[in-house]
Design a protein around this motif. Structure first.
Motif, PDB file in Angstrom:
ATOM      1  N   SER A  12     -31.404  54.229  15.343  1.00  0.00           N
ATOM      2  CA  SER A  12     -31.115  54.068  16.382  1.00  0.00           C
ATOM      3  C   SER A  12     -31.887  52.789  17.185  1.00  0.00           C
ATOM      4  CB  SER A  12     -31.073  54.986  17.116  1.00  0.00           C
ATOM      5  OG  SER A  12     -30.402  55.261  18.442  1.00  0.00           O
ATOM      6  N   GLY A  13     -31.173  52.171  18.033  1.00  0.00           N
ATOM      7  CA  GLY A  13     -31.323  51.011  19.076  1.00  0.00           C
ATOM      8  C   GLY A  13     -31.526  49.490  17.444  1.00  0.00           C
ATOM      9  N   GLU A  14     -30.672  49.964  16.627  1.00  0.00           N
ATOM     10  CA  GLU A  14     -30.686  47.796  15.450  1.00  0.00           C
ATOM     11  C   GLU A  14     -29.453  48.445  15.088  1.00  0.00           C
ATOM     12  OE1 GLU A  14     -33.082  46.594  14.559  1.00  0.00           O
ATOM     13  OE2 GLU A  14     -35.126  47.555  15.341  1.00  0.00           O
ATOM     14  N   GLU A  15     -28.542  48.974  16.192  1.00  0.00           N
ATOM     15  CA  GLU A  15     -27.300  48.744  15.468  1.00  0.00           C
ATOM     16  C   GLU A  15     -26.528  47.337  15.925  1.00  0.00           C
ATOM     17  OE1 GLU A  15     -27.512  52.454  18.393  1.00  0.00           O
ATOM     18  OE2 GLU A  15     -28.342  50.476  18.346  1.00  0.00           O
ATOM     19  N   GLN A  16     -26.873  47.186  16.689  1.00  0.00           N
ATOM     20  CA  GLN A  16     -27.215  44.983  16.870  1.00  0.00           C
ATOM     21  C   GLN A  16     -27.307  44.374  15.221  1.00  0.00           C
ATOM     22  OE1 GLN A  16     -23.535  43.709  18.551  1.00  0.00           O
ATOM     23  NE2 GLN A  16     -24.333  42.280  17.409  1.00  0.00           N
ATOM     24  N   ALA A  17     -28.156  44.303  15.167  1.00  0.00           N
ATOM     25  CA  ALA A  17     -28.843  43.650  13.926  1.00  0.00           C
ATOM     26  C   ALA A  17     -28.336  43.738  12.886  1.00  0.00           C
ATOM     27  CB  ALA A  17     -30.599  43.674  14.158  1.00  0.00           C
ATOM     28  N   MET A  18     -27.753  45.477  12.501  1.00  0.00           N
ATOM     29  CA  MET A  18     -27.239  45.713  11.326  1.00  0.00           C
ATOM     30  C   MET A  18     -26.362  44.530  11.074  1.00  0.00           C
ATOM     31  SD  MET A  18     -27.281  46.913   8.517  1.00  0.00           S
ATOM     32  CE  MET A  18     -28.932  48.504   8.405  1.00  0.00           C
ATOM     33  N   ARG A  74     -30.479  37.913   2.290  1.00  0.00           N
ATOM     34  CA  ARG A  74     -31.190  37.692   3.689  1.00  0.00           C
ATOM     35  C   ARG A  74     -31.253  38.758   4.280  1.00  0.00           C
ATOM     36  NH1 ARG A  74     -29.713  32.835   3.927  1.00  0.00           N
ATOM     37  NH2 ARG A  74     -27.763  33.628   4.943  1.00  0.00           N
ATOM     38  N   PHE A  75     -29.864  39.359   4.039  1.00  0.00           N
ATOM     39  CA  PHE A  75     -29.054  40.739   4.111  1.00  0.00           C
ATOM     40  C   PHE A  75     -30.386  42.318   4.452  1.00  0.00           C
ATOM     41  CE2 PHE A  75     -27.346  44.740   3.239  1.00  0.00           C
ATOM     42  CZ  PHE A  75     -27.399  45.301   5.335  1.00  0.00           C
ATOM     43  N   PHE A  76     -30.622  41.706   3.245  1.00  0.00           N
ATOM     44  CA  PHE A  76     -32.093  43.060   2.303  1.00  0.00           C
ATOM     45  C   PHE A  76     -32.641  42.971   3.239  1.00  0.00           C
ATOM     46  CE2 PHE A  76     -28.549  44.003  -1.058  1.00  0.00           C
ATOM     47  CZ  PHE A  76     -28.653  45.162  -1.073  1.00  0.00           C
ATOM     48  N   PRO A  81     -36.012  47.030   7.304  1.00  0.00           N
ATOM     49  CA  PRO A  81     -37.100  47.196   8.034  1.00  0.00           C
ATOM     50  C   PRO A  81     -35.995  48.489   9.211  1.00  0.00           C
ATOM     51  CG  PRO A  81     -37.367  44.817   7.981  1.00  0.00           C
ATOM     52  CD  PRO A  81     -36.253  45.216   6.729  1.00  0.00           C
ATOM     53  N   ILE A  82     -34.569  48.534   8.769  1.00  0.00           N
ATOM     54  CA  ILE A  82     -34.105  48.792  10.274  1.00  0.00           C
ATOM     55  C   ILE A  82     -33.263  49.915  10.095  1.00  0.00           C
ATOM     56  CG2 ILE A  82     -34.171  46.557  11.410  1.00  0.00           C
ATOM     57  CD1 ILE A  82     -31.186  46.460  11.464  1.00  0.00           C
ATOM     58  N   LEU A  83     -32.989  50.404   8.526  1.00  0.00           N
ATOM     59  CA  LEU A  83     -32.163  51.497   7.623  1.00  0.00           C
ATOM     60  C   LEU A  83     -32.965  52.629   8.388  1.00  0.00           C
ATOM     61  CD1 LEU A  83     -31.658  50.548   3.704  1.00  0.00           C
ATOM     62  CD2 LEU A  83     -29.882  50.579   5.669  1.00  0.00           C
ATOM     63  N   ALA A  84     -31.793  53.797   8.469  1.00  0.00           N
ATOM     64  CA  ALA A  84     -32.619  55.457   8.797  1.00  0.00           C
ATOM     65  C   ALA A  84     -31.813  56.051   6.952  1.00  0.00           C
ATOM     66  CB  ALA A  84     -31.603  55.838  10.005  1.00  0.00           C
ATOM     67  N   GLY A  85     -32.739  56.060   6.953  1.00  0.00           N
ATOM     68  CA  GLY A  85     -32.605  56.865   5.339  1.00  0.00           C
ATOM     69  C   GLY A  85     -32.038  55.745   4.117  1.00  0.00           C
TER      70      GLY A  85
END
Length: 99
Positions: A12-18, A74-76, A81-85
């Motif tokens: 949560s909060g990292e949607e835009q970065a992903m 670069r994607f990984f 660090p922003i994955l939730a699971g």
């Protein structure tokens, strides 16, 4: 045709970065991967942390080229660090497609 479906959940909060990281990969695929026949990114409108990719490759060599690209690396770097699971991956042989 080999397909890969990935289900990815951002914290949560990292949607835009992903979203941005996934769209960078999609842009690179479009410009530089002629043997990747489709790379689709979806974001759930009711749960914006949930993303799905659907990827269509000519063969295993196309997958290896894609996965070995600097853009995927670069994607990984961004995504880990922003994955939730865990990411759910399904690799399959396509048996039907609308042409």
């Amino acid at each position: 045709m080999i397909t890969i479906t990935a289900v990815i959940r951002a914290r949560s909060g990292e949607e835009q970065a992903m979203r941005s990281a996934l769209l960078d990969v999609a842009d690179n695929v479009q410009k530089n991967e002629p043997r990747t026949f489709g790379f689709f990114v979806s974001q759930d409108p009711e749960d914006p942390c949930l993303f799905t990719t659907y990827e269509r490759f000519a063969d295993r060599a196309a997958i290896d080229s894609h996965n070995g690209s600097a853009t995927v690396a670069r994607f990984f770097e961004i995504a880990k660090p922003i994955l939730a699971g865990e990411v759910t991956l399904v690799t399959a042989e396509e048996i039907s497609a609308k042409a």
